[in-house]
Design a protein around this motif. Structure first.
Motif, short mmCIF file in Angstrom:
data_model
loop_
_atom_site.label_atom_id
_atom_site.label_comp_id
_atom_site.label_asym_id
_atom_site.label_seq_id
_atom_site.Cartn_x
_atom_site.Cartn_y
_atom_site.Cartn_z
N ARG A 45 44.64 77.01 56.81
CA ARG A 45 43.76 76.95 55.59
C ARG A 45 42.43 77.36 56.56
O ARG A 45 42.09 77.04 57.53
CB ARG A 45 43.49 76.18 54.45
N PRO A 46 41.25 77.93 55.58
CA PRO A 46 40.08 78.19 56.24
C PRO A 46 39.52 77.09 56.67
O PRO A 46 38.50 76.85 57.73
CB PRO A 46 39.20 78.75 55.17
N TRP A 47 39.76 75.68 56.28
CA TRP A 47 39.32 74.46 56.69
C TRP A 47 40.05 73.52 57.51
O TRP A 47 39.55 72.55 58.05
CB TRP A 47 38.81 73.65 55.36
N SER A 48 41.09 73.93 57.83
CA SER A 48 41.94 73.03 58.76
C SER A 48 43.09 73.91 58.93
O SER A 48 43.73 74.66 58.21
CB SER A 48 42.47 71.74 57.89
N LEU A 49 43.79 73.41 60.18
CA LEU A 49 45.06 73.89 60.66
C LEU A 49 46.10 72.60 60.53
O LEU A 49 45.55 71.62 61.11
CB LEU A 49 45.27 74.47 61.81
N VAL A 50 47.24 72.64 60.05
CA VAL A 50 48.17 71.53 59.94
C VAL A 50 49.55 71.80 60.82
O VAL A 50 49.85 73.11 60.51
CB VAL A 50 48.39 70.95 58.62
#
Length: 337
Positions: A45-50
């Motif tokens: 996502r723009p705010w994080s990678l998981v």
């Protein structure tokens, strides 16, 4: 768009970054006596990678935050120290890079509610979250020093004024953006908003960590009780601001009327933790104020989450102006106009 500390999000797709991150995961797992047994499963996502990382002792979860949500790693480490029974204890964190490695939390509250949609599950989950907030309140200043955003009532009106000057984030006049007339209306509301902030602050309920996105997908419901996760939107704020997203998400999931007695019962179950310090009428007043002020916090958290050059941010950009428009919407506990 305001850039957090002048930083730019790393290129999570680059081979160099992935090799470095994978080496960190492997090394931290080795220290914990575990090893990777298969391919990682990414979600970006723009705010994080998981990454979901399979290991010989069950899956673990690696998360990399963007600069706007980088405080999450330090926050979850602190919460695990203060209230380990209510959050997952990380296997490892790197606060400077915004990296965290967490064990699997098991079944979510959303999964449980899909089988048994009884609001009693929320009635049991909310007091534990309130207890976490009470435990954390004495460390509020420390959390701000660690980089957790400061959304306390004393500063919230100033943050709204600053946000209204960020025409790029609000997409003023653009498709999906804030209507120029509404923008001016919000400016005119600043004195009233500031007065409500002062009233909330004067009640005297201490600020603490405020998840700001506490819905059923961010709660684990295991045999040892409820644990709360995904703290990237969190801030140090009035605790009752939590109720905006929580009650609204429950209302929409259950298709309840805004004044449904079940929602008021859940609010009261959450507020019960403060009844040894304040009378119930004062608590309900504070909750109403915090819910009404809360859309500004949500808009600010979305602006931080989208502080990235990732092209996919455009998919979510209308959330920043959208939440500001909610300042004129009905409360989750009031009938729709």
């Amino acid at each position: 768009m305001t850039t957090i500390a002048g930083e730019r999000a790393p290129d999570w797709s680059s081979e160099q970054w992935q090799v470095r991150a994978r080496s960190w995961v492997d090394e931290r797992l080795s220290r914990a006596g575990r090893r990777v047994t298969g391919l990682v499963e990414p979600r970006v996502r723009p705010w994080s990678l998981v990454w979901r990382v399979p290991t010989d002792d069950g899956p673990v979860w690696f998360k990399a935050n963007n600069p706007g949500t980088v405080h999450e790693a330090a926050l979850i480490a602190t919460l695990a120290e203060l209230t380990p029974e209510r959050v997952l204890t990380p296997i490892a964190v790197d606060p400077e890079q915004g990296w965290s490695l967490l064990p699997d939390g098991g079944e979510s509250l959303r999964d449980l509610l899909a089988r048994d949609p009884d609001l009693a599950h929320w009635e049991r989950a909310l007091p534990g979250y309130a207890a976490l907030q009470l435990t954390t309140a004495p460390r509020a200043d420390e959390l701000v020093a660690l980089g957790v955003p400061d959304h306390r009532p004393e500063v919230l009106a100033g943050l709204l004024a600053e946000l209204l000057d960020d025409r790029e984030a609000l997409l003023i006049g653009a498709e999906g953006g804030l209507n120029p007339d509404l923008h001016e209306r919000l400016r005119a509301e600043l004195p009233s908003y500031a007065e409500r902030c002062r009233r909330l602050a004067d009640i005297g309920i201490p600020a603490t960590v405020q998840h700001d996105d506490l819905h059923d997908g961010n709660v684990f419901a295991g045999p040892d009780g409820y644990r709360y996760f995904d703290w990237g939107d969190a801030s140090v704020a009035h605790p009752f601001g939590t109720l905006l997203v929580t009650l609204r998400s429950i209302r929409h999931a259950k298709k309840l009327a805004a004044d449904d007695a079940g929602l008021a019962r859940l609010r009261d179950a959450y507020l019960e933790a403060w009844t040894d310090r304040y009378d119930r009428r004062t608590l309900v007043e504070a909750a109403d104020l915090a819910i009404g002020l809360g859309p500004v916090s949500r808009s600010l958290s979305w602006r931080r989450a989208l502080d990235t050059v990732d092209e996919s941010r455009a998919e979510y950009a209308d959330a920043v102006p959208g939440w500001l428009e909610e300042l004129f919407a009905a409360s989750p506990l009031q009938p729709d106009c």
